[in-house]
Design an enzyme around this catalytic site. Structure first.
Site, PDB file in Angstrom:
ATOM      1  N   GLY A 131      -7.047  -9.825  -3.704  1.00 53.53           N
ATOM      2  CA  GLY A 131      -7.167  -8.487  -4.279  1.00 53.53           C
ATOM      3  C   GLY A 131      -8.610  -8.040  -4.270  1.00 53.53           C
ATOM      4  O   GLY A 131      -9.523  -8.863  -4.207  1.00 53.53           O
TER       5      GLY A 131
ATOM      6  N   GLN B  74     -15.956  -3.326  -6.679  1.00 54.86           N
ATOM      7  CA  GLN B  74     -16.475  -4.526  -6.017  1.00 54.86           C
ATOM      8  C   GLN B  74     -17.148  -4.220  -4.679  1.00 54.86           C
ATOM      9  O   GLN B  74     -17.833  -5.081  -4.127  1.00 54.86           O
ATOM     10  CB  GLN B  74     -15.349  -5.542  -5.783  1.00 54.86           C
ATOM     11  CG  GLN B  74     -14.795  -6.111  -7.072  1.00 54.86           C
ATOM     12  CD  GLN B  74     -13.742  -7.156  -6.773  1.00 54.86           C
ATOM     13  OE1 GLN B  74     -12.575  -6.829  -6.612  1.00 54.86           O
ATOM     14  NE2 GLN B  74     -14.150  -8.413  -6.675  1.00 54.86           N
TER      15      GLN B  74
ATOM     16  N   CYS C  49     -12.740 -14.873  -8.500  1.00 51.10           N
ATOM     17  CA  CYS C  49     -13.020 -13.475  -8.152  1.00 51.10           C
ATOM     18  C   CYS C  49     -14.020 -13.443  -7.008  1.00 51.10           C
ATOM     19  O   CYS C  49     -14.968 -14.232  -6.991  1.00 51.10           O
ATOM     20  CB  CYS C  49     -13.605 -12.783  -9.380  1.00 51.10           C
ATOM     21  SG  CYS C  49     -14.083 -11.078  -9.094  1.00 51.10           S
ATOM     22  N   LEU C  50     -13.818 -12.544  -6.062  1.00 51.48           N
ATOM     23  CA  LEU C  50     -14.738 -12.421  -4.925  1.00 51.48           C
ATOM     24  C   LEU C  50     -16.128 -11.963  -5.363  1.00 51.48           C
ATOM     25  O   LEU C  50     -17.087 -12.099  -4.609  1.00 51.48           O
ATOM     26  CB  LEU C  50     -14.171 -11.438  -3.889  1.00 51.48           C
ATOM     27  CG  LEU C  50     -12.889 -11.879  -3.173  1.00 51.48           C
ATOM     28  CD1 LEU C  50     -12.386 -10.780  -2.248  1.00 51.48           C
ATOM     29  CD2 LEU C  50     -13.106 -13.168  -2.384  1.00 51.48           C
TER      30      LEU C  50
ATOM     31  N   HIS D  40      -5.973  -8.465 -13.121  1.00 56.96           N
ATOM     32  CA  HIS D  40      -7.350  -8.775 -12.733  1.00 56.96           C
ATOM     33  C   HIS D  40      -8.009  -7.568 -12.062  1.00 56.96           C
ATOM     34  O   HIS D  40      -9.135  -7.189 -12.399  1.00 56.96           O
ATOM     35  CB  HIS D  40      -7.348  -9.991 -11.801  1.00 56.96           C
ATOM     36  CG  HIS D  40      -8.693 -10.399 -11.296  1.00 56.96           C
ATOM     37  ND1 HIS D  40      -9.296 -11.589 -11.648  1.00 56.96           N
ATOM     38  CD2 HIS D  40      -9.567  -9.773 -10.462  1.00 56.96           C
ATOM     39  CE1 HIS D  40     -10.486 -11.657 -11.050  1.00 56.96           C
ATOM     40  NE2 HIS D  40     -10.668 -10.577 -10.319  1.00 56.96           N
ATOM     41  N   GLU D  41      -7.292  -6.957 -11.118  1.00 61.05           N
ATOM     42  CA  GLU D  41      -7.888  -5.836 -10.363  1.00 61.05           C
ATOM     43  C   GLU D  41      -8.013  -4.581 -11.230  1.00 61.05           C
ATOM     44  O   GLU D  41      -9.003  -3.855 -11.138  1.00 61.05           O
ATOM     45  CB  GLU D  41      -7.079  -5.545  -9.094  1.00 61.05           C
ATOM     46  CG  GLU D  41      -7.000  -6.702  -8.098  1.00 61.05           C
ATOM     47  CD  GLU D  41      -8.331  -7.347  -7.757  1.00 61.05           C
ATOM     48  OE1 GLU D  41      -9.366  -6.667  -7.790  1.00 61.05           O
ATOM     49  OE2 GLU D  41      -8.329  -8.563  -7.476  1.00 61.05           O
TER      50      GLU D  41
ATOM     51  N   HIS E  66     -11.011  -4.670 -13.342  1.00 59.16           N
ATOM     52  CA  HIS E  66     -12.241  -4.283 -12.637  1.00 59.16           C
ATOM     53  C   HIS E  66     -12.524  -2.789 -12.799  1.00 59.16           C
ATOM     54  O   HIS E  66     -13.682  -2.371 -12.831  1.00 59.16           O
ATOM     55  CB  HIS E  66     -12.121  -4.582 -11.132  1.00 59.16           C
ATOM     56  CG  HIS E  66     -12.531  -5.968 -10.743  1.00 59.16           C
ATOM     57  ND1 HIS E  66     -13.802  -6.472 -10.943  1.00 59.16           N
ATOM     58  CD2 HIS E  66     -11.840  -6.956 -10.118  1.00 59.16           C
ATOM     59  CE1 HIS E  66     -13.857  -7.706 -10.477  1.00 59.16           C
ATOM     60  NE2 HIS E  66     -12.683  -8.038  -9.973  1.00 59.16           N
TER      61      HIS E  66
HETATM   62 ZN    ZN Z   1     -12.186  -9.839  -9.177  1.00 54.90          ZN
END
Ligand code: ZN
Length: 146
Positions: free
Chosen positions: A46, A51, A88-89, A130-131, A134
């Site tokens: 995701g 991000q 998380c990226l 999670h997304e 963000h």
């Molecule tokens: Zn993330």
């Protein structure tokens, strides 16, 4: 289509609230496509627009069951809970146990401006939460179980 740079924790943009998309124009479609390329390139499940440094309420998710695109997503129903490891990226090299609902229903617009609802359980529900976090400037590291 292009790979965008993924912003890392410490950058203020990750802590800001993303703005609602008022109009789905070419820029938003481009953003969705770039985010998808970037997510796959990074081997993520995701990615949210903050991000890649864009404060818009746009999310892409693929947990291996196909691509889901969200514009202005909202969580409309949740139930249950379960704890699992999350990463998380934007927080490379870190993971931790986070409690999320077991079931989540999301309402969002697709790229054609159609409102739709989608349900997820376990990993998919976790990815939704999670997304969407963000978009509020919230990172999983804020929610790690002690
Ligand atoms: Zn993330």
């Amino acid at each position: 289509m292009a790979i965008r740079q993924i912003v890392q924790i410490g950058e203020p943009v990750l802590r800001k609230k993303a703005k609602k998309v008022e109009k789905i124009d070419e820029k938003i479609i481009q953003l969705l496509e770039d985010m998808t390329d970037t997510m796959y390139e990074a081997d993520g499940v995701g990615l949210a627009a903050p991000q890649v440094g864009i404060l818009k309420r746009v999310v892409v998710i693929d947990i291996g069951e196909g691509l889901i695109e969200f514009i202005n997503p909202e969580i409309v129903e949740t139930s249950g809970e379960y704890i699992d490891d999350e990463g998380c990226l934007s927080v490379v090299g870190e993971s931790g146990a986070v409690k999320r609902p077991y079931y989540v229903k999301v309402r969002a617009f697709d790229r054609n401006g159609q409102l739709f609802e989608i349900e997820g359980e376990e990993l998919l529900a976790r990815a939704f939460c999670h997304e969407i976090d963000h978009l509020e400037g919230v990172l999983f590291v804020d929610k790690i179980e002690k």
